[in-house]
Design a protein around this motif. Structure first.
Motif, PDB file in Angstrom:
ATOM      1  N   VAL A   1       5.003   0.932   9.495  1.00 24.50           N
ATOM      2  CA  VAL A   1       3.705   0.740   9.075  1.00 24.50           C
ATOM      3  C   VAL A   1       2.449   1.203  10.177  1.00 24.50           C
ATOM      4  O   VAL A   1       1.676   1.330   9.978  1.00 24.50           O
ATOM      5  CB  VAL A   1       3.565  -0.616   8.668  1.00 24.50           C
ATOM      6  CG1 VAL A   1       2.210  -1.004   8.243  1.00 24.50           C
ATOM      7  CG2 VAL A   1       4.516  -0.857   7.436  1.00 24.50           C
ATOM      8  N   TYR A   2       2.798   0.566  11.426  1.00 29.36           N
ATOM      9  CA  TYR A   2       2.015   0.728  12.473  1.00 29.36           C
ATOM     10  C   TYR A   2       1.552   2.347  12.690  1.00 29.36           C
ATOM     11  O   TYR A   2       0.499   2.715  12.990  1.00 29.36           O
ATOM     12  CB  TYR A   2       2.540   0.079  13.958  1.00 29.36           C
ATOM     13  CG  TYR A   2       1.509   0.372  15.002  1.00 29.36           C
ATOM     14  CD1 TYR A   2       0.459  -0.304  15.161  1.00 29.36           C
ATOM     15  CD2 TYR A   2       2.004   1.328  15.926  1.00 29.36           C
ATOM     16  CE1 TYR A   2      -0.369  -0.053  16.226  1.00 29.36           C
ATOM     17  CE2 TYR A   2       1.189   1.543  17.005  1.00 29.36           C
ATOM     18  CZ  TYR A   2       0.110   0.982  17.310  1.00 29.36           C
ATOM     19  OH  TYR A   2      -0.633   1.207  18.397  1.00 29.36           O
ATOM     20  N   LEU A   3       2.517   3.154  12.744  1.00 33.85           N
ATOM     21  CA  LEU A   3       2.291   4.724  13.092  1.00 33.85           C
ATOM     22  C   LEU A   3       1.829   5.180  11.895  1.00 33.85           C
ATOM     23  O   LEU A   3       0.746   6.011  12.092  1.00 33.85           O
ATOM     24  CB  LEU A   3       3.682   5.203  13.364  1.00 33.85           C
ATOM     25  CG  LEU A   3       4.405   4.789  14.602  1.00 33.85           C
ATOM     26  CD1 LEU A   3       5.764   5.446  14.621  1.00 33.85           C
ATOM     27  CD2 LEU A   3       3.614   5.315  15.737  1.00 33.85           C
ATOM     28  N   ASP A   4       2.016   4.690  10.545  1.00 28.52           N
ATOM     29  CA  ASP A   4       1.349   5.110   9.409  1.00 28.52           C
ATOM     30  C   ASP A   4       0.007   4.814   9.121  1.00 28.52           C
ATOM     31  O   ASP A   4      -0.907   5.604   8.699  1.00 28.52           O
ATOM     32  CB  ASP A   4       2.402   4.989   8.276  1.00 28.52           C
ATOM     33  CG  ASP A   4       2.239   5.853   7.046  1.00 28.52           C
ATOM     34  OD1 ASP A   4       2.005   7.074   7.211  1.00 28.52           O
ATOM     35  OD2 ASP A   4       2.143   5.192   6.008  1.00 28.52           O
ATOM     36  N   ARG A   5      -0.341   3.408   9.397  1.00 25.85           N
ATOM     37  CA  ARG A   5      -1.683   2.958   8.773  1.00 25.85           C
ATOM     38  C   ARG A   5      -2.460   2.454   9.958  1.00 25.85           C
ATOM     39  O   ARG A   5      -3.523   1.924   9.498  1.00 25.85           O
ATOM     40  CB  ARG A   5      -1.202   1.736   7.774  1.00 25.85           C
ATOM     41  CG  ARG A   5      -0.107   2.434   6.754  1.00 25.85           C
ATOM     42  CD  ARG A   5      -0.846   3.036   5.639  1.00 25.85           C
ATOM     43  NE  ARG A   5      -2.064   2.238   5.032  1.00 25.85           N
ATOM     44  CZ  ARG A   5      -2.564   2.267   3.719  1.00 25.85           C
ATOM     45  NH1 ARG A   5      -2.057   3.335   2.947  1.00 25.85           N
ATOM     46  NH2 ARG A   5      -3.757   1.667   3.405  1.00 25.85           N
ATOM     47  N   GLY A   6      -1.684   2.023  11.160  1.00 20.82           N
ATOM     48  CA  GLY A   6      -2.629   1.549  11.964  1.00 20.82           C
ATOM     49  C   GLY A   6      -2.397  -0.132  12.436  1.00 20.82           C
ATOM     50  O   GLY A   6      -1.812  -0.606  11.528  1.00 20.82           O
TER      51      GLY A   6
ATOM     52  N   PHE B   1       0.882  -1.370   0.052  1.00 17.81           N
ATOM     53  CA  PHE B   1       0.040  -0.092  -0.006  1.00 17.81           C
ATOM     54  C   PHE B   1       0.816   1.226  -0.099  1.00 17.81           C
ATOM     55  O   PHE B   1       1.893   1.269   0.158  1.00 17.81           O
ATOM     56  CB  PHE B   1      -0.784  -0.172   1.291  1.00 17.81           C
ATOM     57  CG  PHE B   1      -0.421  -0.362   2.780  1.00 17.81           C
ATOM     58  CD1 PHE B   1      -0.760  -1.638   3.001  1.00 17.81           C
ATOM     59  CD2 PHE B   1       0.496   0.287   3.125  1.00 17.81           C
ATOM     60  CE1 PHE B   1      -0.192  -2.081   4.470  1.00 17.81           C
ATOM     61  CE2 PHE B   1       1.148  -0.057   4.377  1.00 17.81           C
ATOM     62  CZ  PHE B   1       0.857  -1.430   4.969  1.00 17.81           C
ATOM     63  N   ASP B   2       0.132   2.468  -0.281  1.00 15.43           N
ATOM     64  CA  ASP B   2       0.960   3.811  -0.189  1.00 15.43           C
ATOM     65  C   ASP B   2       1.296   4.188   1.114  1.00 15.43           C
ATOM     66  O   ASP B   2       0.352   4.165   1.983  1.00 15.43           O
ATOM     67  CB  ASP B   2      -0.018   4.733  -1.060  1.00 15.43           C
ATOM     68  CG  ASP B   2      -0.065   4.437  -2.514  1.00 15.43           C
ATOM     69  OD1 ASP B   2       0.794   3.666  -3.261  1.00 15.43           O
ATOM     70  OD2 ASP B   2      -1.377   4.579  -3.099  1.00 15.43           O
ATOM     71  N   PRO B   3       2.571   4.676   1.225  1.00 15.79           N
ATOM     72  CA  PRO B   3       2.847   5.222   2.694  1.00 15.79           C
ATOM     73  C   PRO B   3       2.171   6.485   2.760  1.00 15.79           C
ATOM     74  O   PRO B   3       1.892   7.249   1.422  1.00 15.79           O
ATOM     75  CB  PRO B   3       4.470   5.570   2.409  1.00 15.79           C
ATOM     76  CG  PRO B   3       4.886   4.525   1.279  1.00 15.79           C
ATOM     77  CD  PRO B   3       3.870   4.446   0.382  1.00 15.79           C
ATOM     78  N   VAL B   4       2.053   6.940   3.726  1.00 13.22           N
ATOM     79  CA  VAL B   4       1.288   8.287   4.165  1.00 13.22           C
ATOM     80  C   VAL B   4       2.307   9.193   4.530  1.00 13.22           C
ATOM     81  O   VAL B   4       2.545  10.478   4.069  1.00 13.22           O
ATOM     82  CB  VAL B   4       0.180   8.290   5.013  1.00 13.22           C
ATOM     83  CG1 VAL B   4      -0.516   9.503   5.426  1.00 13.22           C
ATOM     84  CG2 VAL B   4      -0.926   7.110   4.491  1.00 13.22           C
TER      85      VAL B   4
END
Length: 244
Positions: free
Chosen positions: A139-144, A29-32
């Protein structure tokens, strides 16, 4: 000057695009938030200074380690409903072991993204496993949590983890050595024989003795890793002796 700045800006956008293409290819998926991922691949040997703080992937590694452990525990609990606590604990330890995570990091191509200033010998020990844990933290900080769980299961465990092969692998050589010592009534002792480098890049040297006799010496970036390396070397010697 203007043309030079345009070329520099174009190169920066291209490099950034390549980096995020790699992240999307790895995670699905795309990073935020870009900074989380850039930091995930910055080894402590290449720390950036920011207002007196050293920025590297160690905090993300800590976070990712905890999250990965929880996801793997849940995965094993569901996958093996008839297995007891001992088997589940052993398999979790094998999946999240430093050796296995380092192998996974290499398989996933994380070695192409890590920013480091260190030797090849150190590289082989834990850098890419540490980066994998840091990536999970990012990934956790970025996407949950749910996206992180999907990433770990779909892109790591289901693709790269062979549980049947891991079943026969030793999760901890130190644990195996201590168990051997209890069985054969041997006294196992670890002793710090060296400590080198600055606090952010320290290396420990630990010797292992059996009944007072020096058997092996291991090194690592932490006391735990140095003890495990010393135990691994000792285990090989003991295995050869027992089979001889």
């Amino acid at each position: 000057m203007i043309n030079w700045l345009k070329r520099l800006s174009s190169r920066f956008r291209k490099d950034t695009g390549n980096f995020f293409f790699e992240i999307k290819n790895i995670t699905g998926f795309d990073p935020v938030t870009e900074e989380h991922y850039k930091l995930a691949f910055r080894h402590s040997s290449a720390s950036r200074e920011n207002q007196g703080a050293r920025l590297n992937n160690q905090r993300l590694e800590y976070l990712g380690d905890a999250i990965l452990g929880a996801i793997v525990a849940d995965f094993l609990y569901d996958r093996y409903p008839e297995s007891g606590e001992g088997y589940l604990t052993s398999m979790r330890s094998k999946i999240v072991s430093r050796r296995h995570l380092n192998q996974l990091g290499m398989k996933m191509g994380l070695n192409k993204l890590v920013v480091k200033k260190t030797s090849r010998t150190v590289n082989a020990k834990s850098i890419y496993g540490d980066a994998l844990e840091a990536l999970i933290g990012a990934v956790y900080l970025d996407r949950g949590f749910e996206d992180t769980k999907a990433f770990v299961l779909d892109r790591i465990i289901n693709v790269h983890v062979d549980v049947s092969t891991l079943e026969n692998r030793i999760a901890s050589h130190k644990g195996a050595i201590l168990e051997w010592g209890q069985k054969h009534k041997k006294e196992i002792a670890f002793e710090i024989t060296g400590c080198y480098g600055e606090s952010h890049n320290r290396k420990y040297e630990i010797s292992m003795k059996i009944d007072g006799d020096l058997i092996s010496t291991g090194s690592g970036s932490s006391k735990k890793k140095a003890e495990e390396e010393a135990s691994r070397l000792a285990y090989k010697k003991i295995l050869v002796h027992d089979n001889g």
